[in-house]
Write a protein that holds these residues in place. Structure first.
Motif, PDB file in Angstrom:
ATOM      1  N   PHE A 197      52.164  38.653  38.339  1.00 33.88           N
ATOM      2  CA  PHE A 197      51.735  37.919  39.486  1.00 33.88           C
ATOM      3  C   PHE A 197      52.511  37.397  40.666  1.00 33.88           C
ATOM      4  CE2 PHE A 197      49.730  33.804  41.088  1.00 33.88           C
ATOM      5  CZ  PHE A 197      48.186  34.352  41.249  1.00 33.88           C
ATOM      6  N   GLY A 198      53.958  37.375  40.182  1.00 33.81           N
ATOM      7  CA  GLY A 198      54.889  37.042  41.194  1.00 33.81           C
ATOM      8  C   GLY A 198      55.237  38.132  42.017  1.00 33.81           C
ATOM      9  N   SER A 199      55.207  39.410  41.540  1.00 35.27           N
ATOM     10  CA  SER A 199      55.280  40.543  42.479  1.00 35.27           C
ATOM     11  C   SER A 199      54.322  40.574  43.274  1.00 35.27           C
ATOM     12  CB  SER A 199      55.519  41.746  41.527  1.00 35.27           C
ATOM     13  OG  SER A 199      56.666  41.851  40.736  1.00 35.27           O
ATOM     14  N   LEU A 200      53.191  40.257  42.972  1.00 38.48           N
ATOM     15  CA  LEU A 200      52.026  40.558  43.657  1.00 38.48           C
ATOM     16  C   LEU A 200      52.131  39.516  44.980  1.00 38.48           C
ATOM     17  CD1 LEU A 200      48.769  41.163  44.107  1.00 38.48           C
ATOM     18  CD2 LEU A 200      48.254  39.233  43.021  1.00 38.48           C
ATOM     19  N   ILE A 201      52.484  38.156  44.663  1.00 39.11           N
ATOM     20  CA  ILE A 201      52.614  37.355  45.805  1.00 39.11           C
ATOM     21  C   ILE A 201      53.706  37.608  46.709  1.00 39.11           C
ATOM     22  CG2 ILE A 201      53.218  34.765  46.247  1.00 39.11           C
ATOM     23  CD1 ILE A 201      51.809  34.014  43.693  1.00 39.11           C
ATOM     24  N   ILE A 202      54.776  38.033  46.205  1.00 37.17           N
ATOM     25  CA  ILE A 202      55.971  38.537  47.151  1.00 37.17           C
ATOM     26  C   ILE A 202      55.717  39.586  48.091  1.00 37.17           C
ATOM     27  CG2 ILE A 202      58.114  39.482  47.329  1.00 37.17           C
ATOM     28  CD1 ILE A 202      58.866  37.582  44.696  1.00 37.17           C
ATOM     29  N   GLY A 203      54.838  40.728  47.341  1.00 41.43           N
ATOM     30  CA  GLY A 203      54.532  41.871  48.097  1.00 41.43           C
ATOM     31  C   GLY A 203      53.345  41.617  49.420  1.00 41.43           C
ATOM     32  N   TYR A 204      52.417  40.599  49.017  1.00 40.97           N
ATOM     33  CA  TYR A 204      51.499  40.325  49.834  1.00 40.97           C
ATOM     34  C   TYR A 204      52.218  39.268  51.094  1.00 40.97           C
ATOM     35  CZ  TYR A 204      47.132  38.642  51.993  1.00 40.97           C
ATOM     36  OH  TYR A 204      46.074  38.295  52.857  1.00 40.97           O
ATOM     37  N   ALA A 205      53.135  38.700  50.591  1.00 35.32           N
ATOM     38  CA  ALA A 205      53.952  37.937  51.659  1.00 35.32           C
ATOM     39  C   ALA A 205      54.412  38.724  52.715  1.00 35.32           C
ATOM     40  CB  ALA A 205      54.760  36.820  51.108  1.00 35.32           C
ATOM     41  N   ARG A 206      55.355  39.781  51.975  1.00 36.44           N
ATOM     42  CA  ARG A 206      56.151  40.595  52.856  1.00 36.44           C
ATOM     43  C   ARG A 206      55.157  41.552  53.713  1.00 36.44           C
ATOM     44  NH1 ARG A 206      61.439  42.573  49.605  1.00 36.44           N
ATOM     45  NH2 ARG A 206      62.175  40.501  48.956  1.00 36.44           N
ATOM     46  N   ASN A 207      54.026  41.860  53.296  1.00 42.59           N
ATOM     47  CA  ASN A 207      53.301  43.015  54.238  1.00 42.59           C
ATOM     48  C   ASN A 207      51.895  42.627  53.981  1.00 42.59           C
ATOM     49  OD1 ASN A 207      52.359  44.962  55.609  1.00 42.59           O
ATOM     50  ND2 ASN A 207      53.601  46.456  54.570  1.00 42.59           N
ATOM     51  N   SER A 235      49.305  43.483  55.190  1.00 46.46           N
ATOM     52  CA  SER A 235      48.210  44.883  55.375  1.00 46.46           C
ATOM     53  C   SER A 235      48.058  45.555  54.210  1.00 46.46           C
ATOM     54  CB  SER A 235      48.778  45.539  56.535  1.00 46.46           C
ATOM     55  OG  SER A 235      50.029  46.370  56.282  1.00 46.46           O
ATOM     56  N   LEU A 236      49.106  45.538  53.263  1.00 46.10           N
ATOM     57  CA  LEU A 236      49.100  46.316  52.181  1.00 46.10           C
ATOM     58  C   LEU A 236      48.085  45.789  50.985  1.00 46.10           C
ATOM     59  CD1 LEU A 236      52.587  47.641  51.773  1.00 46.10           C
ATOM     60  CD2 LEU A 236      50.505  48.940  52.492  1.00 46.10           C
ATOM     61  N   LYS A 237      46.960  45.046  51.384  1.00 54.36           N
ATOM     62  CA  LYS A 237      46.178  44.208  50.364  1.00 54.36           C
ATOM     63  C   LYS A 237      45.639  45.125  49.227  1.00 54.36           C
ATOM     64  CE  LYS A 237      42.640  40.733  50.247  1.00 54.36           C
ATOM     65  NZ  LYS A 237      41.741  39.812  51.011  1.00 54.36           N
ATOM     66  N   GLN A 238      44.862  46.358  49.705  1.00 55.97           N
ATOM     67  CA  GLN A 238      44.388  47.139  48.688  1.00 55.97           C
ATOM     68  C   GLN A 238      45.169  47.722  47.700  1.00 55.97           C
ATOM     69  OE1 GLN A 238      41.486  46.877  48.448  1.00 55.97           O
ATOM     70  NE2 GLN A 238      40.027  47.450  50.109  1.00 55.97           N
ATOM     71  N   GLN A 239      46.331  48.348  48.258  1.00 57.38           N
ATOM     72  CA  GLN A 239      47.401  48.769  47.286  1.00 57.38           C
ATOM     73  C   GLN A 239      48.034  47.812  46.451  1.00 57.38           C
ATOM     74  OE1 GLN A 239      48.946  50.209  50.625  1.00 57.38           O
ATOM     75  NE2 GLN A 239      47.957  52.299  50.814  1.00 57.38           N
ATOM     76  N   LEU A 240      48.052  46.552  46.845  1.00 56.35           N
ATOM     77  CA  LEU A 240      48.427  45.568  46.065  1.00 56.35           C
ATOM     78  C   LEU A 240      47.696  44.966  44.740  1.00 56.35           C
ATOM     79  CD1 LEU A 240      50.689  43.248  48.466  1.00 56.35           C
ATOM     80  CD2 LEU A 240      51.376  44.998  46.665  1.00 56.35           C
ATOM     81  N   PHE A 241      46.420  45.551  44.930  1.00 49.49           N
ATOM     82  CA  PHE A 241      45.294  45.404  43.901  1.00 49.49           C
ATOM     83  C   PHE A 241      46.028  45.873  42.510  1.00 49.49           C
ATOM     84  CE2 PHE A 241      41.703  46.642  41.301  1.00 49.49           C
ATOM     85  CZ  PHE A 241      41.183  45.541  41.229  1.00 49.49           C
ATOM     86  N   TYR A 242      46.977  46.847  42.439  1.00 47.44           N
ATOM     87  CA  TYR A 242      47.042  47.194  40.974  1.00 47.44           C
ATOM     88  C   TYR A 242      48.087  46.378  40.323  1.00 47.44           C
ATOM     89  CZ  TYR A 242      45.121  51.513  42.622  1.00 47.44           C
ATOM     90  OH  TYR A 242      44.166  52.559  43.072  1.00 47.44           O
ATOM     91  N   ALA A 243      48.617  45.458  41.037  1.00 43.66           N
ATOM     92  CA  ALA A 243      49.346  44.251  40.486  1.00 43.66           C
ATOM     93  C   ALA A 243      48.549  43.559  39.653  1.00 43.66           C
ATOM     94  CB  ALA A 243      50.401  43.565  41.438  1.00 43.66           C
ATOM     95  N   ILE A 244      47.235  43.218  40.117  1.00 42.61           N
ATOM     96  CA  ILE A 244      46.143  42.687  39.375  1.00 42.61           C
ATOM     97  C   ILE A 244      45.809  43.035  38.179  1.00 42.61           C
ATOM     98  CG2 ILE A 244      43.986  41.352  39.359  1.00 42.61           C
ATOM     99  CD1 ILE A 244      44.253  40.946  42.196  1.00 42.61           C
ATOM    100  N   LEU A 245      45.781  44.445  38.001  1.00 42.33           N
ATOM    101  CA  LEU A 245      45.704  45.364  36.856  1.00 42.33           C
ATOM    102  C   LEU A 245      46.703  45.060  35.852  1.00 42.33           C
ATOM    103  CD1 LEU A 245      43.817  47.328  35.485  1.00 42.33           C
ATOM    104  CD2 LEU A 245      45.296  49.287  36.649  1.00 42.33           C
ATOM    105  N   GLY A 246      48.066  45.096  36.385  1.00 43.23           N
ATOM    106  CA  GLY A 246      49.067  45.008  35.471  1.00 43.23           C
ATOM    107  C   GLY A 246      49.007  43.330  34.769  1.00 43.23           C
ATOM    108  N   PHE A 247      48.445  42.546  35.489  1.00 40.31           N
ATOM    109  CA  PHE A 247      48.388  41.054  35.196  1.00 40.31           C
ATOM    110  C   PHE A 247      47.289  41.070  33.935  1.00 40.31           C
ATOM    111  CE2 PHE A 247      45.444  37.455  35.499  1.00 40.31           C
ATOM    112  CZ  PHE A 247      46.372  36.405  35.148  1.00 40.31           C
TER     113      PHE A 247
END
Length: 111
Positions: free
Chosen positions: A66-76, A78-90
Motif C-alpha cells: 500500500f505504501g508503494s502504491l501511494i508513493i507511485g501515485y504521488a510521483r506519477n 498518469s500511471l493510475k491504471q498500471q498501479l492497480f497491480y499494487a492493490i492486487l499485491g495488497f
C-alpha cells in the motif's frame, strides 16, 4: 516422562478430648503419572502461536504494498491504471494473513 499432581486434600475429622468441635487435619495425596495430554496441549499452543506470528508478516507486506502504491501515485498520477497491480499485491498479502490465522485456529480447535 512423569510428573506428580496433587489431588484434593482429604480432611478427616478427629474428635479431640478437650474440645467439642472436631479437629481437622489436611492430608495431601501424591500421584505420579505420565502427562501426555498436557504436553500435547502445550504443543498446540506453541504451533498456534507460530502460525499467528506470520500474520504480523502479512501486515508488513500489506503496508509495503500500500505504501508503494501511494508513493507511485504521488510521483506519477498518469500511471493510475498500471498501479492497480499494487492493490492486487495488497489482496494477496491479506489473503495469506487470513490463511495463517485459519491454520492457527485449526491447530487449536480441530486436533
Amino acid at each position: 516422562m512423569s510428573a506428580f499432581s496433587l489431588s484434593r486434600p482429604v480432611i478427616p475429622s478427629i474428635q479431640s478430648s478437650y474440645s467439642s468441635s472436631p479437629l481437622q487435619v489436611a492430608q495431601w495425596e501424591f500421584q505420579t503419572s505420565v502427562v501426555s495430554w498436557d504436553i500435547d496441549t502445550v504443543a498446540k499452543f506453541i504451533g498456534a502461536g507460530a502460525a499467528t506470528v506470520s500474520v504480523a508478516g502479512s501486515g508488513a507486506g500489506t503496508r509495503t504494498a500500500f505504501g508503494s502504491l501511494i508513493i507511485g501515485y504521488a510521483r506519477n498520477p498518469s500511471l493510475k491504471q498500471q498501479l492497480f497491480y499494487a492493490i492486487l499485491g495488497f489482496g494477496v498479502s491479506e489473503g495469506m494473513g487470513f490463511f495463517c490465522l485459519i491454520v492457527a485456529f485449526l491447530i487449536l480447535f480441530a486436533m
